[in-house]
Design an enzyme around this catalytic site. Structure first.
Site, short mmCIF file in Angstrom:
data_model
loop_
_atom_site.label_atom_id
_atom_site.label_comp_id
_atom_site.label_asym_id
_atom_site.label_seq_id
_atom_site.Cartn_x
_atom_site.Cartn_y
_atom_site.Cartn_z
N LYS A 35 -29.81 -34.54 -37.25
CA LYS A 35 -29.36 -33.14 -37.28
C LYS A 35 -27.89 -33.08 -37.69
O LYS A 35 -27.21 -34.11 -37.71
CB LYS A 35 -29.60 -32.48 -35.92
CG LYS A 35 -28.89 -33.09 -34.75
CD LYS A 35 -29.41 -32.49 -33.45
CE LYS A 35 -28.67 -33.10 -32.27
NZ LYS A 35 -28.28 -32.17 -31.26
N ARG A 133 -31.70 -25.61 -21.00
CA ARG A 133 -31.50 -25.15 -22.37
C ARG A 133 -32.85 -24.74 -22.96
O ARG A 133 -33.19 -23.57 -22.93
CB ARG A 133 -30.85 -26.30 -23.16
CG ARG A 133 -30.11 -25.92 -24.39
CD ARG A 133 -29.23 -27.05 -24.92
NE ARG A 133 -29.96 -28.24 -25.35
CZ ARG A 133 -29.37 -29.31 -25.91
NH1 ARG A 133 -28.06 -29.32 -26.12
NH2 ARG A 133 -30.08 -30.35 -26.27
N TYR A 261 4.49 -24.54 -40.21
CA TYR A 261 4.60 -23.18 -39.65
C TYR A 261 5.44 -23.17 -38.38
O TYR A 261 5.24 -23.99 -37.48
CB TYR A 261 3.20 -22.64 -39.32
CG TYR A 261 2.44 -22.19 -40.55
CD1 TYR A 261 2.91 -21.15 -41.34
CD2 TYR A 261 1.24 -22.80 -40.89
CE1 TYR A 261 2.21 -20.73 -42.46
CE2 TYR A 261 0.53 -22.38 -42.01
CZ TYR A 261 1.03 -21.35 -42.79
OH TYR A 261 0.34 -20.94 -43.91
N MET A 309 -4.33 -24.72 -43.07
CA MET A 309 -5.71 -24.62 -43.55
C MET A 309 -6.04 -25.71 -44.57
O MET A 309 -7.11 -26.30 -44.54
CB MET A 309 -5.95 -23.23 -44.15
CG MET A 309 -7.40 -22.95 -44.48
SD MET A 309 -7.64 -21.35 -45.23
CE MET A 309 -7.27 -20.22 -43.91
C1 LIG Z 1 -32.44 -32.99 -27.90
C2 LIG Z 1 -31.54 -34.08 -28.36
N1 LIG Z 1 -32.02 -35.32 -28.48
C3 LIG Z 1 -31.25 -36.34 -28.90
C4 LIG Z 1 -29.92 -36.14 -29.23
C5 LIG Z 1 -29.10 -37.31 -29.70
O1 LIG Z 1 -28.03 -37.57 -28.82
P1 LIG Z 1 -27.04 -38.79 -29.04
O2 LIG Z 1 -26.30 -38.52 -30.28
O3 LIG Z 1 -26.17 -38.77 -27.83
O4 LIG Z 1 -27.87 -40.02 -29.14
C6 LIG Z 1 -29.38 -34.88 -29.12
C7 LIG Z 1 -27.96 -34.67 -29.46
O5 LIG Z 1 -27.29 -33.75 -29.23
C8 LIG Z 1 -30.20 -33.81 -28.67
O6 LIG Z 1 -29.74 -32.56 -28.53
#
Ligand SMILES: Cc1ncc(COP(=O)(O)O)c(C=O)c1O
Length: 369
Positions: A35, A133, A261, A309
């Site tokens: 992700k 969550r 700045y 920036m």
């Molecule tokens: C649902 C879920 N699984 C796995 C992970 C992976 O976590 P990590 O990067 O600490 O291994 C995350 C990361 O935020 C997560 O939200």
């Protein structure tokens, strides 16, 4: 070259994958978490290399990420850990993308949409065991899970959860979550009359909690070379990403010269100030103003004045010899000097995850290794 770039060492990634797999052994699968563009590293390239080295499951947060990743890892399965809209059911089945089911409303809507298309949708059930969550809470599990299991168009293949805290000094917190997970998983398996693919651990739990490994672990930060902490000797992971740019102007200034700045920094002696074309727009956090360091010509140089920036300013010391075009390392190694994301995170009161994912996607990623 005015812009900074990100160098991603896929060889280091491959070594990290190998070390993680060795530690996991044969029985537990590794699901790389890709992700947030693979934590800023580039999901397609990371996914492709991971697949070439034997990984067949990937994790994203959003459907869009999974769809973008799919062509690079065709044949692999992708699990989406966010809430997928029911309208995507046909796409999910066609692309072998597995959603999690997070609430009764969500499950009913997915079931209806799958039924309308004559499909059975493979899903994993997400249990909220204490994160607060996403997922079915342990409080509602006994009442709701039987109804979820009765939905005919959902093919429940897996069950998962996520730890809110893995603290070796306070193991009871994770212990409570493990118990709740065990209960929810057993109930689902009893209701369905079959074993489910179970996964709960991310990087920290993988390191500290062997009881939480189950069938697979969802590993993010360790893959990218951070977070091993006290395990670093036995698990010598290497950071995969370096962030670099070049000096675009150098000026020799007298003592008492204001920089940035509101002149938040003044030279205490004559010195050379190097300007670098990078700022908070690129993800170099403003909190690093008058705190961060960069590497130029193999030495640490303090960031002086406020990060703006698009530019930052660096004190190179008198007679530095530094010139326009010299390479600057924001994250990474130069000769014997190193700066990594956990150092910057410490200075900003954040975590390496945020430093890495804030590096803007508009910056070029160069792949080596
Ligand atoms: C649902 C879920 N699984 C796995 C992970 C992976 O976590 P990590 O990067 O600490 O291994 C995350 C990361 O935020 C997560 O939200």
């Amino acid at each position: 070259m005015n812009h900074s770039w990100v160098e991603v060492d896929l060889g280091a990634l491959q070594d990290n994958l190998r070390l993680l797999r060795q530690r996991l052994g044969e029985q537990v699968g590794l699901m790389p978490v890709l992700k947030a563009n693979a934590y800023g590293h580039g999901a397609l390239e990371v996914g492709r290399r991971a697949q070439q080295t034997g990984t067949h499951w990937f994790v994203t947060a959003h459907l869009q990420e999974a769809l973008g990743l799919k062509p690079a890892v065709d044949g692999a399965r992708i699990l989406v850990m966010g809430v997928v809209e029911p309208t995507a059911v046909e796409l999910l089945v066609a692309q072998n993308i597995i959603p999690i089911v997070t609430s009764e409303e969500h499950a009913v809507a997915l079931n209806a949409e799958a039924g309308a298309h004559g499909l059975r949708l493979p899903v994993h059930v997400k249990l909220d065991t204490g994160m607060g969550r996403l997922g079915f809470t342990w409080l509602e599990a006994d009442a709701v899970l039987p109804r979820i299991c009765a939905l005919p168009n959902l093919d429940i293949q897996g069950v998962c959860s996520h730890f809110a805290a893995v603290d070796p000094d306070d193991p009871a917190r994770a212990g409570v979550q493990l118990e709740r997970f065990g209960h929810g998983r057993a109930l689902l398996e009893q209701l369905l009359g079959r074993r489910l693919f179970a996964h709960m651990s991310s990087s920290r739990a993988f390191l500290h909690l062997p009881e939480g490994l189950f069938d697979a672990v969802r590993i993010g930060i360790l893959l990218y070379g951070y977070g091993a902490g006290a395990f670093q000797d036995e698990l010598p992971l290497r950071p995969v990403l370096q962030w670099k740019t070049r000096v675009i102007q150098v000026k020799s200034v007298p003592a008492g010269f204001p920089v940035g700045y509101y002149g938040s920094w003044h030279s205490s002696e004559p010195t050379d100030i190097a300007t670098i074309a990078l700022g908070y727009d690129d993800g170099y956090l403003r909190a690093l103003s008058n705190k961060g360091h960069v590497l130029i010509r193999g030495a640490r140089r303090p960031v002086v004045g406020r990060v703006s920036m698009n530019w930052i300013t660096v004190d190179c010391g008198p007679g530095s010899g530094i010139r326009v075009g010299d390479e600057v390392v924001l994250l990474g190694r130069q000769e014997a000097a190193e700066i990594w994301a956990d150092e910057l995170a410490g200075l900003c009161g954040t975590i390496a995850y945020e430093i890495l994912t804030c590096i803007h996607p508009h910056l070029e990623r160069r792949y080596i290794g």
